[in-house]
Design a protein around this motif. Structure first.
Motif, PDB file in Angstrom:
ATOM      1  N   ASN A 124       0.759  -1.197   0.052  1.00  0.00           N
ATOM      2  CA  ASN A 124      -0.018  -0.119   0.102  1.00  0.00           C
ATOM      3  C   ASN A 124       0.868   1.275   0.020  1.00  0.00           C
ATOM      4  OD1 ASN A 124      -2.035  -1.694   0.263  1.00  0.00           O
ATOM      5  ND2 ASN A 124      -2.852  -1.102   2.467  1.00  0.00           N
TER       6      ASN A 124
ATOM      7  N   SER B 206      -1.211   8.626 -10.757  1.00  0.00           N
ATOM      8  CA  SER B 206      -0.698   9.813 -10.457  1.00  0.00           C
ATOM      9  C   SER B 206      -0.165  10.547 -11.521  1.00  0.00           C
ATOM     10  CB  SER B 206       0.111   9.739  -9.224  1.00  0.00           C
ATOM     11  OG  SER B 206       1.365   8.983  -9.774  1.00  0.00           O
TER      12      SER B 206
ATOM     13  N   ALA C 184       2.035   4.147  -3.145  1.00  0.00           N
ATOM     14  CA  ALA C 184       1.729   5.555  -2.874  1.00  0.00           C
ATOM     15  C   ALA C 184       3.143   6.243  -3.260  1.00  0.00           C
ATOM     16  CB  ALA C 184       0.945   5.745  -1.826  1.00  0.00           C
ATOM     17  N   HIS C 185       4.196   5.614  -3.022  1.00  0.00           N
ATOM     18  CA  HIS C 185       5.235   6.089  -3.024  1.00  0.00           C
ATOM     19  C   HIS C 185       6.126   6.562  -4.579  1.00  0.00           C
ATOM     20  CE1 HIS C 185      10.072   6.121  -2.764  1.00  0.00           C
ATOM     21  NE2 HIS C 185       9.837   6.915  -1.477  1.00  0.00           N
TER      22      HIS C 185
END
Lengths: 321, 347
Positions: A299, A310, A303-304
């Motif tokens: 998770n 994105s 997102a990193h």
């Protein structure tokens, strides 16, 4: 028959060993075991004595390769993970990268770095450190994004008379497949238009090329045509192809999986701004990983790093300007 | 390099022995006088950057250089002027590099001790200690691939370099591959200003050798005879398949780290001990005792050496300085991949 990015790397090494008696492979577990990722599977059997297990000594591995190159060999060094190449950093940037300039004796070594994030790999098996190497004069830094490039660029890396940092993305190892190996290829130093478009240029490389193409597909649903430039090599950087693309689109988004401070994306923006300021209709933007070590949990990891989602969001922001 | 060195001749007749000692002494004296000249040029402001001398290490360094043959590999460190000369480096290469001449092997791109001719087996050291050892290993491994047998590689370091990871990695690597490496440690008591008690805690660096599975000899580094025998034996063992060999030589650096360093931290007791004996003087006395070199011959030798060095300095001083406008500013061999300076690009 289809083959993966990883198999293409194995096949390129097999061909280099077959075609050139000066080539040998040196690295941890590369011999009978065939490498941590199996990039040298069966090569020790096919090419006896030329695929050599090294001690866990990245500094000495690279030093050994430099010496062998001075003596006319074409060593390929496999770092088990790009992250560990930092233990051999001194030999790469101070020994290998300076040799030709100091002595006029070329240093044809290829250092393979399995790099980039994969789910669950955490801070020390996920790093993208291409920009650190690109910073040093004397090195060539390649970042193939496709099966075909993994094959042709690795062969070219071995043939080049300079130290090459070959950044092969672990995320692409098994995911990416091609029907066959290429018969011809763009040379090192030339970027590739991975997808044509007219509204915005995404300049990116390696695994992020595929995230950018996914984002471009998503945006095409809204009528946007995104051009994706696959850099292929970050050093040398094909500024001409990027500037030409920006001349068509007027907008530039640079995407990289590496950390945000400095790096390839910053370099591209610097160059495009300096050389093609008048071509830009909006301030160029960039998207990188977050400014922390690479996290372990899926998770957090998802997102990193930049993802298609994105990238698409960053592109929409820029398109609105 | 000598055609006939100790490693090829198990027993030497008296004339051969004399010739080797005289030749060795000549290299020691040549290095000492050259060092003195470089120090003078440095003080006169004629040399940019640092000057690093090998005073006190000439016996050991010469013994290594003279025991190697053509085709062998040598990776000297900063205090190996003598070994370089004995291996075949010219005085002119040293002077030109110190003075930044574009005609020297480094063409003004690197200076002082950072010089060599890799294709002739003389490796140009980088400043990072221990880093040259694995490069020697690589050359030796390449020769194994190329089925060239009978050559060895020697690398010189000081006791300070044994604290590095590079030293450990490379010596271990040579042992694993059973390479014909001779690693010479000049234990000269200080790494820059740091005494060896702050560098390692074992009583002798020779103790490290069994841990790596390599052979070792400990010698009095001020004694030419001991150094010649040890270097000859180690090189011979490596050459004949005995695997890596370590030499630990005890001596004292008879100068500062560089000529900028007055070295007032050196314990005077050490200077007055047997470690502080000047190996050049000791060798000259040894030759005199053997009636191989009398005082007038020694004076004549010194005079010849001074002339040789003065000629090299005069030549290098007449040469032009490197021209930044003629410099290519290209760090890679693949010219077509050179990025160059952004401001030189079109648009």
């Amino acid at each position: 028959m289809s083959l993966t990015y990883l198999e293409a790397i194995r096949e390129a090494q097999a061909r280099a060993l077959r075609d050139d008696p000066r080539v040998f492979i040196y690295g941890q577990d590369v011999g009978a075991f065939g490498g941590a990722f199996k990039a040298t599977k069966n090569l020790a059997v096919e090419f006896p004595g030329r695929v050599i297990d090294s001690p866990i000594s990245e500094d000495a591995m690279v030093g050994m390769a430099v010496g062998a190159a001075i003596e006319g060999m074409r060593p390929i060094v496999e770092m088990q993970f790009a992250d560990f190449s930092l233990v051999g950093f001194n030999q790469i940037v101070n020994q290998a990268a300076t040799l030709y300039w100091r002595t006029n004796v070329p240093c044809p070594i290829t250092v393979r770095l399995p790099f980039g994030g994969t789910s669950g790999s955490g801070p020390f098996h996920s790093q993208s450190i291409e920009a650190i190497y690109a910073h040093y004069p004397g090195l060539i830094v390649l970042t193939p994004a496709t099966v075909e490039d993994a094959y042709s660029m690795l062969l070219e890396a071995v043939a080049l008379d300079d130290p090459v940092i070959f950044c092969e993305h672990k995320f692409l190892y098994y995911h990416l497949k091609a029907e066959k190996l290429p018969d011809e290829a763009l040379p090192v130093g030339k970027a590739r238009i991975a997808r044509e478009g007219r509204d915005l240029t995404i300049a990116t490389y390696s695994a992020m090329v595929h995230e950018a193409i996914e984002a471009a597909k998503e945006l095409s649903g809204d009528g946007w045509e995104i051009e994706v430039v696959d850099l292929r090599s970050v050093k040398p950087l094909d500024t001409d192809t990027i500037v030409a693309s920006v001349a068509r689109t007027g907008k530039l988004l640079c995407v990289g999986e590496a950390w945000p401070w400095g790096g390839v994306t910053a370099e591209i923006i610097s160059r495009v701004t300096a050389e093609g300021f008048g071509l830009l209709d909006a301030p160029p933007q960039r998207l990188n990983a977050k400014e922390t070590p690479v996290p372990y949990h899926p998770n957090l990891w998802a997102a990193h790093r930049p993802t298609a989602r994105s990238v698409a969001a960053a592109a929409r922001n820029l398109l609105r300007q | 390099m000598l055609q006939t060195a100790f490693d090829t001749e198990p027993s030497l007749d008296a004339k051969e022995e004399r010739d080797i000692y005289l030749s060795a002494f000549r290299f020691m004296l040549l290095a000492r006088v050259l060092d003195d000249k470089l120090a003078a040029l440095y003080r006169a402001g004629k040399i940019h950057g640092g000057v690093f001398l090998g005073r006190g290490q000439e016996a050991l360094s010469t013994a290594v250089g003279i025991s190697l043959r053509e085709g062998d590999v040598f990776a000297p460190l900063i205090r190996d002027a003598a070994g370089r000369l004995a291996f075949g480096e010219s005085v002119l290469d040293s002077v030109r590099t110190h003075m930044g001449s574009p005609h020297g092997p480094m063409r003004g791109r690197d200076g002082n001790v950072h010089r060599g001719r890799p294709r002739e087996g003389l490796l140009p050291m980088i400043s990072h200690l221990g880093a040259m050892i694995s490069v020697v290993n690589g050359i030796l491994l390449a020769r194994r691939f190329q089925k060239k047998s009978g050559t060895v590689g020697a690398a010189c370091i000081g006791e300070g370099a044994t604290s590095t990871g590079a030293f450990h990695e490379a010596l271990n690597q040579a042992a694993v591959e059973k390479l014909p490496l001779v690693l010479v440690i000049a234990d000269n008591q200080y790494a820059y200003s740091t005494p060896k008690s702050r560098q390692f805690a074992c009583d002798s660096l020779a103790r490290k050798a069994p841990g790596y599975g390599v052979g070792v000899q400990t010698v009095d580094g001020t004694d030419l005879s001991e150094c010649l025998k040890a270097a000859g034996a180690a090189i011979s063992r490596a050459r004949t398949g005995g695997g890596p060999q370590l030499i630990v030589a005890n001596l004292l650096r008879l100068c500062g780290h560089g000529e900028h360093d007055v070295a007032d931290y050196v314990d005077p007791k050490l200077m007055n001990s047997s470690l502080g004996r000047d190996c050049v003087k000791a060798a000259e006395e040894f030759l005199a005792r053997r009636h191989w070199l009398d005082a007038s011959q020694a004076a004549g030798l010194r005079e010849d050496i001074v002339h040789e060095i003065e000629a090299a300095v005069a030549q290098a001083q007449r040469e032009p300085a490197p021209d930044p406008f003629a410099e290519e500013w290209r760090a890679i061999a693949s010219e077509h991949l050179c990025e160059g300076q952004p401001e030189h690009r079109r648009i």
